[in-house]
Design an enzyme around this catalytic site. Structure first.
Site, PDB file in Angstrom:
ATOM      1  N   SER A 176      -3.952  18.808  -8.811  1.00 31.72           N
ATOM      2  CA  SER A 176      -3.476  19.472  -7.597  1.00 31.72           C
ATOM      3  C   SER A 176      -4.261  20.745  -7.294  1.00 31.72           C
ATOM      4  CB  SER A 176      -1.974  19.743  -7.729  1.00 31.72           C
ATOM      5  OG  SER A 176      -1.406  20.143  -6.516  1.00 31.72           O
ATOM      6  N   ASP A 191     -18.314  21.641  -3.949  1.00 36.41           N
ATOM      7  CA  ASP A 191     -18.876  21.271  -2.654  1.00 36.41           C
ATOM      8  C   ASP A 191     -19.651  22.414  -2.016  1.00 36.41           C
ATOM      9  OD1 ASP A 191     -17.802  18.780  -2.923  1.00 36.41           O
ATOM     10  OD2 ASP A 191     -16.531  18.867  -1.141  1.00 36.41           O
ATOM     11  N   LYS A 246      -4.513  14.251  -8.152  1.00 35.06           N
ATOM     12  CA  LYS A 246      -3.290  14.477  -7.376  1.00 35.06           C
ATOM     13  C   LYS A 246      -3.670  15.276  -6.131  1.00 35.06           C
ATOM     14  CE  LYS A 246       0.875  16.281  -6.310  1.00 35.06           C
ATOM     15  NZ  LYS A 246       1.117  17.316  -5.278  1.00 35.06           N
TER      16      LYS A 246
END
Length: 451
Positions: A288, A299, A313
């Site tokens: 999460s 990224d 998740k």
């Protein structure tokens, strides 16, 4: 008259859900099923072998309805809702486990750092099979949580199941779990930042820890951000942690049912580390909020991710109090998380740039599909929405061999090697000879056998 009252009760309790599905189910069919619910409740009340508690029955029905959606949507009775608020505020009494349901089973997502459960060797993926000698089969997450919590100093015996091992009963003494979400220390010329959970204090604690390390080591050269076995927490905390290492750019987006249901969060100017190299440690217990941070820094090419693929998740739960919280709350999945490049976290997780297992046993877990504990293992898990799938069973690129010192944190060592190489994996030192290298493109090393 009794039947009509029961039907009215059902309509009142479930009316919100009826409105939510009215666009998919004809209204008359919806109300026919609500009447059926009232009929069944009335029959149980009058015909069951012993008197029943209607309130408990209705709460169980609400729990069943929510759990049928996905593993993370659930009904929180008033006490469970209060417990949730305590955890996000950073302190409660218990054994220190983050748990989730998997069908009729309750599994450990992650043990909290320095908690009774962590000290007893409980691991992510362990199944809670019994509590104080009573089977836990069929219990909800709230049921198990209630049984594990209690007065400080009292004990609870919990039986854990782990793939490939015999059941293990552990006696855990409850204590105040005051979650210090961020800790830090120096590792030579580098800073080590451990984030164990994401709560209301995490952003502030991270800022304080980074400033302390910079004061202790004015010439600090980089940071390791350790998110291993961090089961997540508040979105706002994940954004604050990501922002601490970024000058600009998107951190995360969430997308709901409608194409227009999109929210984006971006970094504000001000990298607390001054652009120094960062390595992020993750494993299959990182879930999460941990995945939001790892995905954002990866990224944005701000950090090198080291370890094992995270839990996966990537769904958003919104907590909706019912009647001001007096009747509990719904924790309902309302969206999916996406990394800045548009990748879905859900069921896939974040793959490391350098795949490293902490031990030979951990490498075996990753190599055997039945042993992998991840979001993708849930039969009711929400799909990723982008058609991608989690990488299947395989042997990690690097794993310590049998001669490796078990007390030596090999993943941390490799993260520090990444920092020393300036984040350039092509300049990474070859692993020691006690490490098994399976990647065909990796440097060839001699693997020693046991004496």
């Amino acid at each position: 008259m009794r039947k009509l009252l029961l039907v009215g009760c059902a309509a009142l309790i479930l009316g919100g859900s009826a409105a939510a599905v009215a666009s998919q189910t004809p209204r008359n069919e919806t109300f026919r099923m609500l009447e059926l619910f009232g009929d069944v409740l009335g029959i149980v009340e009058q015909a069951y072998v012993v008197p029943v508690d209607n309130k408990k029955l209705i709460e169980a029905a609400l729990s069943g309805m929510m759990s049928a959606l996905d593993p993370h949507s659930n009904y929180l009775a008033p006490k469970a809702f209060g417990d949730l608020r305590e955890r996000t505020e950073g302190q409660y009494s218990g054994v220190g486990l983050t748990i989730s349901s998997d069908g009729s089973l309750v599994k450990v997502v992650s043990p909290m750092d320095e908690s009774p459960a962590a000290r007893a060797g409980v691991q992510a993926g362990d199944v809670i099979s019994a509590i104080d000698g009573q089977s836990a089969a069929g219990l909800t997450v709230s049921d198990v949580s209630d049984k594990l919590r209690g007065a400080v100093g009292t004990s609870v015996k919990v039986t854990f199941l782990r793939d490939g091992e015999e059941p293990r009963e552990v006696e855990l003494t409850r204590e105040v779990i005051k979650v210090e979400s961020v800790t830090g220390r120096l590792e030579g010329d580098y800073g080590y930042l451990r984030v164990s959970t994401f709560n209301e204090n995490t952003g502030r604690e991270l800022t304080e820890t980074i400033n302390r390390l910079k004061a202790e080591k004015p010439g600090i050269k980089g940071y390791v951000l350790d998110l291993r076995n961090n089961g997540g927490g508040l979105l706002t905390a994940a954004i604050a942690v990501s922002d601490a290492f970024l000058e600009s750019g998107e951190i995360v987006s969430q997308r709901g049912r409608k194409p227009t249901d999109i929210e984006r969060w971006a970094a504000a100017p001000g990298d607390l580390t001054g652009g120094l190299p960062v390595a992020v440690l993750i494993n299959y217990g990182s879930a999460s909020a941990s995945e939001i941070v790892a995905g954002a820094l990866k990224d944005q090419e701000r950090a090198t991710v080291v370890g094992l693929t995270s839990f996966g998740k990537g769904s958003v739960q919104t907590v909706i109090p019912l009647r001001g919280g007096n009747d509990g709350a719904l924790s309902i999945t309302t969206a999916r998380y996406y990394t800045p490049s548009g990748r879905s976290i859900q069921k896939i997780g974040i793959e490391p740039d350098l795949e490293v297992a902490r031990s030979e046993a951990e490498a075996r877990i990753v190599s055997r599909s039945s042993f992998i504990y991840s979001e993708a293992a849930y039969s009711t898990a929400l799909d990723s929405s982008i058609g991608a799938e989690r990488r299947g069973p395989h042997t990690p690129r690097e794993a310590p061999g049998t001669e490796h010192d078990k007390d030596d944190d090999y993943q941390l060592k490799r993260a520090l090697d990444v920092l020393k190489a300036g984040g350039d994996l092509s300049k990474l030192p070859a692993p020691p000879s006690t490490v098994v290298v399976t990647d065909p493109d990796a440097p060839k090393v001699e693997v020693k056998s046991e004496d």
